[in-house]
Design a protein around this motif. Sequence first.
Motif, PDB file in Angstrom:
ATOM      1  N   GLU A  78       0.823  -1.198   0.000  1.00  0.00           N
ATOM      2  CA  GLU A  78       0.000   0.000   0.000  1.00  0.00           C
ATOM      3  C   GLU A  78       0.864   1.257   0.000  1.00  0.00           C
ATOM      4  N   SER A  79       2.102   1.102   0.464  1.00  0.00           N
ATOM      5  CA  SER A  79       3.059   2.204   0.447  1.00  0.00           C
ATOM      6  C   SER A  79       4.455   1.596   0.316  1.00  0.00           C
ATOM      7  N   ASP A  80       5.433   2.439   0.152  1.00  0.00           N
ATOM      8  CA  ASP A  80       6.811   1.962   0.098  1.00  0.00           C
ATOM      9  C   ASP A  80       7.482   2.147   1.452  1.00  0.00           C
ATOM     10  N   ALA A  81       6.702   1.975   2.517  1.00  0.00           N
ATOM     11  CA  ALA A  81       7.211   2.195   3.867  1.00  0.00           C
ATOM     12  C   ALA A  81       7.883   0.949   4.428  1.00  0.00           C
ATOM     13  N   PHE A  82       8.523   0.176   3.565  1.00  0.00           N
ATOM     14  CA  PHE A  82       9.271  -0.989   4.007  1.00  0.00           C
ATOM     15  C   PHE A  82      10.542  -1.074   3.166  1.00  0.00           C
ATOM     16  N   ALA A  83      11.545  -1.733   3.728  1.00  0.00           N
ATOM     17  CA  ALA A  83      12.813  -1.901   3.026  1.00  0.00           C
ATOM     18  C   ALA A  83      13.009  -3.379   2.689  1.00  0.00           C
ATOM     19  N   VAL A  84      13.639  -3.632   1.550  1.00  0.00           N
ATOM     20  CA  VAL A  84      13.971  -4.998   1.161  1.00  0.00           C
ATOM     21  C   VAL A  84      15.483  -5.117   1.063  1.00  0.00           C
ATOM     22  N   ILE A  85      16.020  -6.085   1.803  1.00  0.00           N
ATOM     23  CA  ILE A  85      17.449  -6.371   1.790  1.00  0.00           C
ATOM     24  C   ILE A  85      17.618  -7.753   1.180  1.00  0.00           C
ATOM     25  N   MET A  86      18.239  -7.812   0.021  1.00  0.00           N
ATOM     26  CA  MET A  86      18.451  -9.083  -0.653  1.00  0.00           C
ATOM     27  C   MET A  86      19.600  -9.831   0.007  1.00  0.00           C
ATOM     28  N   LEU A  87      19.420 -11.141   0.158  1.00  0.00           N
ATOM     29  CA  LEU A  87      20.462 -12.032   0.650  1.00  0.00           C
ATOM     30  C   LEU A  87      20.917 -12.885  -0.518  1.00  0.00           C
ATOM     31  N   SER A  88      22.220 -12.943  -0.749  1.00  0.00           N
ATOM     32  CA  SER A  88      22.710 -13.702  -1.886  1.00  0.00           C
ATOM     33  C   SER A  88      24.127 -14.179  -1.646  1.00  0.00           C
ATOM     34  N   ALA A  89      24.464 -15.279  -2.254  1.00  0.00           N
ATOM     35  CA  ALA A  89      25.845 -15.766  -2.224  1.00  0.00           C
ATOM     36  C   ALA A  89      26.672 -15.052  -3.283  1.00  0.00           C
ATOM     37  N   MET A  90      26.003 -14.299  -4.165  1.00  0.00           N
ATOM     38  CA  MET A  90      26.692 -13.564  -5.237  1.00  0.00           C
ATOM     39  C   MET A  90      27.161 -12.204  -4.744  1.00  0.00           C
ATOM     40  N   PRO A  91      28.190 -11.660  -5.379  1.00  0.00           N
ATOM     41  CA  PRO A  91      28.636 -10.301  -5.017  1.00  0.00           C
ATOM     42  C   PRO A  91      27.541  -9.269  -5.277  1.00  0.00           C
ATOM     43  N   ASP A  92      27.615  -8.156  -4.561  1.00  0.00           N
ATOM     44  CA  ASP A  92      26.617  -7.089  -4.683  1.00  0.00           C
ATOM     45  C   ASP A  92      26.417  -6.609  -6.111  1.00  0.00           C
ATOM     46  N   SER A  93      27.479  -6.567  -6.905  1.00  0.00           N
ATOM     47  CA  SER A  93      27.371  -6.043  -8.262  1.00  0.00           C
ATOM     48  C   SER A  93      26.398  -6.855  -9.109  1.00  0.00           C
ATOM     49  N   GLU A  94      26.228  -8.125  -8.777  1.00  0.00           N
ATOM     50  CA  GLU A  94      25.298  -8.982  -9.512  1.00  0.00           C
ATOM     51  C   GLU A  94      23.842  -8.616  -9.206  1.00  0.00           C
ATOM     52  N   LEU A  95      23.610  -7.903  -8.120  1.00  0.00           N
ATOM     53  CA  LEU A  95      22.251  -7.579  -7.689  1.00  0.00           C
ATOM     54  C   LEU A  95      21.869  -6.130  -7.951  1.00  0.00           C
ATOM     55  N   SER A  96      22.758  -5.383  -8.569  1.00  0.00           N
ATOM     56  CA  SER A  96      22.537  -3.944  -8.715  1.00  0.00           C
ATOM     57  C   SER A  96      21.326  -3.598  -9.573  1.00  0.00           C
ATOM     58  N   ASP A  97      20.858  -4.533 -10.389  1.00  0.00           N
ATOM     59  CA  ASP A  97      19.713  -4.259 -11.254  1.00  0.00           C
ATOM     60  C   ASP A  97      18.371  -4.467 -10.548  1.00  0.00           C
ATOM     61  N   LEU A  98      18.384  -4.956  -9.320  1.00  0.00           N
ATOM     62  CA  LEU A  98      17.142  -5.220  -8.603  1.00  0.00           C
ATOM     63  C   LEU A  98      16.693  -3.992  -7.805  1.00  0.00           C
ATOM     64  N   PRO A  99      15.371  -3.792  -7.667  1.00  0.00           N
ATOM     65  CA  PRO A  99      14.859  -2.647  -6.906  1.00  0.00           C
ATOM     66  C   PRO A  99      14.849  -2.909  -5.396  1.00  0.00           C
ATOM     67  N   ALA A 100      15.982  -3.383  -4.882  1.00  0.00           N
ATOM     68  CA  ALA A 100      16.114  -3.632  -3.443  1.00  0.00           C
ATOM     69  C   ALA A 100      16.791  -2.432  -2.800  1.00  0.00           C
ATOM     70  N   ASP A 101      16.592  -2.287  -1.498  1.00  0.00           N
ATOM     71  CA  ASP A 101      17.181  -1.161  -0.771  1.00  0.00           C
ATOM     72  C   ASP A 101      18.620  -1.421  -0.358  1.00  0.00           C
ATOM     73  N   ASP A 102      18.985  -2.697  -0.239  1.00  0.00           N
ATOM     74  CA  ASP A 102      20.337  -3.059   0.171  1.00  0.00           C
ATOM     75  C   ASP A 102      20.553  -4.524  -0.165  1.00  0.00           C
ATOM     76  N   THR A 103      21.798  -4.976  -0.084  1.00  0.00           N
ATOM     77  CA  THR A 103      22.119  -6.385  -0.276  1.00  0.00           C
ATOM     78  C   THR A 103      23.121  -6.817   0.786  1.00  0.00           C
TER      79      THR A 103
END
Length: 130
Positions: A78-103
């Motif tokens: 209903e709002s963007d009042a939440f953050a998403v932190i991706m967890l991955s075994a891959m380096p951060d650069s592999e996740l840069s295309d995702l609309p996540a707030d952090d990795t």
Amino acid sequence: MTQATPKDAPTVLLVDDEVALADSLALWLERQYNVRVAYSGREALQAFDGDVDVVFLDRNLPGLSGESVLNELHRQAESDAFAVIMLSAMPDSELSDLPADDTLTKPVTKTQLFDAVARFVGNTPEATVD
């Protein structure tokens, strides 16, 4: 004796198909936050609601992928009042295309976990917990 989490504490949703990992992270966080755990993308979508402040989301979920869950969370919210932190075994650069707030790259330390939540909910990191 375990101290009860305050009712007004932020809510964290942990999503990872590695049950032992998800449960371990939940044990760390539940001392300071309200914690929900989901072991699949579908469970994550069912557990998510407007009370969730931070989502830790594994990128490589079987079935409904972490990327699909991420997109659906943003669509349903209903709002963007939440953050998403991706967890991955891959380096951060592999996740840069995702609309996540952090990795965070696995394996995740307790300090990294608390620091990540604190960046989005404004709480002081719980650095003294063993």
